[in-house]
Design an enzyme around this catalytic site. Structure first.
Site, PDB file in Angstrom:
ATOM      1  N   ASN A   6       0.871  -1.185   0.000  1.00  0.00           N
ATOM      2  CA  ASN A   6       0.000   0.000   0.000  1.00  0.00           C
ATOM      3  C   ASN A   6       0.902   1.227   0.000  1.00  0.00           C
ATOM      4  O   ASN A   6       1.496   1.561   1.021  1.00  0.00           O
ATOM      5  CB  ASN A   6      -0.888  -0.032   1.255  1.00  0.00           C
ATOM      6  CG  ASN A   6      -1.704   1.242   1.412  1.00  0.00           C
ATOM      7  OD1 ASN A   6      -1.777   2.063   0.502  1.00  0.00           O
ATOM      8  ND2 ASN A   6      -2.314   1.410   2.578  1.00  0.00           N
ATOM      9  N   LYS A   8       0.097   4.248  -0.321  1.00  0.00           N
ATOM     10  CA  LYS A   8      -0.564   5.428   0.255  1.00  0.00           C
ATOM     11  C   LYS A   8      -0.350   6.641  -0.663  1.00  0.00           C
ATOM     12  O   LYS A   8      -0.296   6.482  -1.873  1.00  0.00           O
ATOM     13  CB  LYS A   8      -0.070   5.680   1.682  1.00  0.00           C
ATOM     14  CG  LYS A   8      -0.164   4.419   2.545  1.00  0.00           C
ATOM     15  CD  LYS A   8       0.052   4.698   4.005  1.00  0.00           C
ATOM     16  CE  LYS A   8      -0.002   3.382   4.771  1.00  0.00           C
ATOM     17  NZ  LYS A   8       0.065   3.560   6.210  1.00  0.00           N
ATOM     18  N   HIS A  93      -9.553   0.921   4.946  1.00  0.00           N
ATOM     19  CA  HIS A  93      -8.264   1.099   5.630  1.00  0.00           C
ATOM     20  C   HIS A  93      -8.462   2.043   6.822  1.00  0.00           C
ATOM     21  O   HIS A  93      -9.260   2.981   6.757  1.00  0.00           O
ATOM     22  CB  HIS A  93      -7.237   1.679   4.656  1.00  0.00           C
ATOM     23  CG  HIS A  93      -5.847   1.682   5.212  1.00  0.00           C
ATOM     24  ND1 HIS A  93      -5.403   2.645   6.093  1.00  0.00           N
ATOM     25  CD2 HIS A  93      -4.813   0.826   5.038  1.00  0.00           C
ATOM     26  CE1 HIS A  93      -4.154   2.380   6.430  1.00  0.00           C
ATOM     27  NE2 HIS A  93      -3.770   1.282   5.810  1.00  0.00           N
ATOM     28  N   GLU A  95      -6.838   4.442   7.911  1.00  0.00           N
ATOM     29  CA  GLU A  95      -6.651   5.870   7.602  1.00  0.00           C
ATOM     30  C   GLU A  95      -7.896   6.445   6.935  1.00  0.00           C
ATOM     31  O   GLU A  95      -8.258   7.602   7.163  1.00  0.00           O
ATOM     32  CB  GLU A  95      -5.395   6.057   6.730  1.00  0.00           C
ATOM     33  CG  GLU A  95      -4.140   5.856   7.566  1.00  0.00           C
ATOM     34  CD  GLU A  95      -2.912   5.419   6.796  1.00  0.00           C
ATOM     35  OE1 GLU A  95      -2.906   5.502   5.547  1.00  0.00           O
ATOM     36  OE2 GLU A  95      -1.950   4.965   7.443  1.00  0.00           O
ATOM     37  N   GLU A 165      -5.341  -5.239  10.596  1.00  0.00           N
ATOM     38  CA  GLU A 165      -4.342  -4.199  10.807  1.00  0.00           C
ATOM     39  C   GLU A 165      -4.646  -3.475  12.116  1.00  0.00           C
ATOM     40  O   GLU A 165      -5.435  -2.514  12.134  1.00  0.00           O
ATOM     41  CB  GLU A 165      -4.387  -3.189   9.658  1.00  0.00           C
ATOM     42  CG  GLU A 165      -4.094  -3.804   8.302  1.00  0.00           C
ATOM     43  CD  GLU A 165      -3.542  -2.756   7.352  1.00  0.00           C
ATOM     44  OE1 GLU A 165      -2.423  -2.946   6.887  1.00  0.00           O
ATOM     45  OE2 GLU A 165      -4.212  -1.750   7.115  1.00  0.00           O
ATOM     46  N   GLY A 171       2.314   2.104  10.817  1.00  0.00           N
ATOM     47  CA  GLY A 171       3.223   3.230  10.666  1.00  0.00           C
ATOM     48  C   GLY A 171       3.874   3.667  11.964  1.00  0.00           C
ATOM     49  O   GLY A 171       4.457   4.744  12.037  1.00  0.00           O
ATOM     50  N   SER A 208       3.449  -2.315  10.370  1.00  0.00           N
ATOM     51  CA  SER A 208       4.898  -2.273  10.550  1.00  0.00           C
ATOM     52  C   SER A 208       5.580  -3.609  10.236  1.00  0.00           C
ATOM     53  O   SER A 208       6.514  -4.013  10.941  1.00  0.00           O
ATOM     54  CB  SER A 208       5.249  -1.796  11.962  1.00  0.00           C
ATOM     55  OG  SER A 208       4.735  -0.490  12.178  1.00  0.00           O
TER      56      SER A 208
HETATM   57  C1  PEP Z   1      -0.823   0.014   6.167  1.00  0.00           C
HETATM   58  O1  PEP Z   1      -1.023   1.206   6.135  1.00  0.00           O
HETATM   59  O2  PEP Z   1      -1.647  -0.758   5.630  1.00  0.00           O
HETATM   60  C2  PEP Z   1       0.354  -0.470   6.863  1.00  0.00           C
HETATM   61  C3  PEP Z   1       0.375  -1.712   7.253  1.00  0.00           C
HETATM   62  O3  PEP Z   1       1.369   0.440   7.080  1.00  0.00           O
HETATM   63  P1  PEP Z   1       2.812   0.150   7.759  1.00  0.00           P
HETATM   64  O4  PEP Z   1       3.332  -1.131   7.144  1.00  0.00           O
HETATM   65  O5  PEP Z   1       3.641   1.331   7.383  1.00  0.00           O
HETATM   66  O6  PEP Z   1       2.580   0.018   9.201  1.00  0.00           O
END
Ligand code: PEP
Length: 248
Positions: A6, A8, A93, A95, A165, A171, A208
């Site tokens: 992703n 973003k 998601h 976000e 998630e 993040g 992460s």
């Molecule tokens: C995400 O936004 O789907 C995600 C998993 O981000 P990160 O790997 O940066 O934590």
């Protein structure tokens, strides 16, 4: 196993094309054992779609509107995504939920629309830190699953992907431990099955994931791959995560 990146709101179109080329080149040798997808910003979907066409890398979008077309300034629809070669679309998601006001009912409408147009939704669920501290992670994630999949009938496990998630791990550099992630993945799988979904629906972990922690996460029996944010912007790191998945 499925590893999806992703991106973003990162990469201008030229950089997106370059990154996609690099990813396609680096993951080619794992194509037999791992499905790989990249989800660039919508402005780059068409160009990245051209790059990954005739490669094993699939294209995904980061969101969509549930209507086919209409007066929805700034939005893109499932038929538009299909026309530029998208296979997947990330929906719900955290976000989108936290920053853009997406709610469970909207995720459900989008999920139904994506399926109706032949896209595979990657439906994201996950609890916040406060919800986990309160011991509410199963209640929250169960509610998100029930809402997102209301009215969904799957002919095949390949038509849906779910991404767990935990919001506190996105993040932040914090990762759920393999045991924490496994427990939630098992919970989600049982919930999906209670909906009549096939047991084989892929459930990705996101939060992460890095080359250094990927192998331990992917070794868990109910973790079928990863949704990768930050580490997907570096082709070498992303390919290392794909390699870790190929060894499971
Ligand atoms: C995400 O936004 O789907 C995600 C998993 O981000 P990160 O790997 O940066 O934590």
């Amino acid at each position: 196993m499925l590893i999806a990146g992703n991106w973003k709101m990162h990469t201008v179109p030229d950089a997106a094309v370059e990154l996609a080329r690099d990813v396609a080149r680096r993951v080619r040798s794992h194509a037999d054992s791992v499905a790989v997808a990249v989800c660039p910003p919508s402005i780059s979907l068409a160009a990245v779609g051209e790059v990954v066409r005739n490669t094993p890398v699939r294209l995904g979008a980061q969101t969509m509107h549930e209507a086919e077309q209409g007066a929805y300034t700034g939005e893109v629809s499932a038929p538009m995504l299909g026309a530029v070669g998208c296979h997947y679309v990330i929906l719900g998601h955290s976000e989108r939920r936290q920053l853009f006001g997406e709610i469970d009912a909207g995720v459900n409408r989008k999920t139904l629309a994506a399926l109706a147009h032949g896209l595979v939704p990657i439906v994201c669920v996950g609890e916040t830190l406060n919800e986990r501290k309160a011991g509410e992670e199963e209640t929250v994630v169960g509610r998100q699953i029930d809402a997102a999949l209301d009215g969904v009938h799957l002919d095949s496990a390949a038509h849906l992907v779910v991404a767990y998630e935990p919001v506190w791990a996105i993040g932040t550099g914090e990762t759920a431990s393999p045991e924490q992630a496994q427990a939630m993945h098992r919970f989600i799988r049982d919930r999906l099955v209670s909906f009549g979904a096939p047991r084989e629906v892929e459930i990705l972990y996101g939060g992460s994931v890095k080359p250094g922690n990927a192998a331990d996460l992917f070794a868990q029996p109910d973790i079928d791959g990863g949704l990768i944010g930050g580490a997907s912007l570096d082709a070498e790191s992303f390919a290392a995560i794909v390699e870790a998945a190929s060894k499971v």
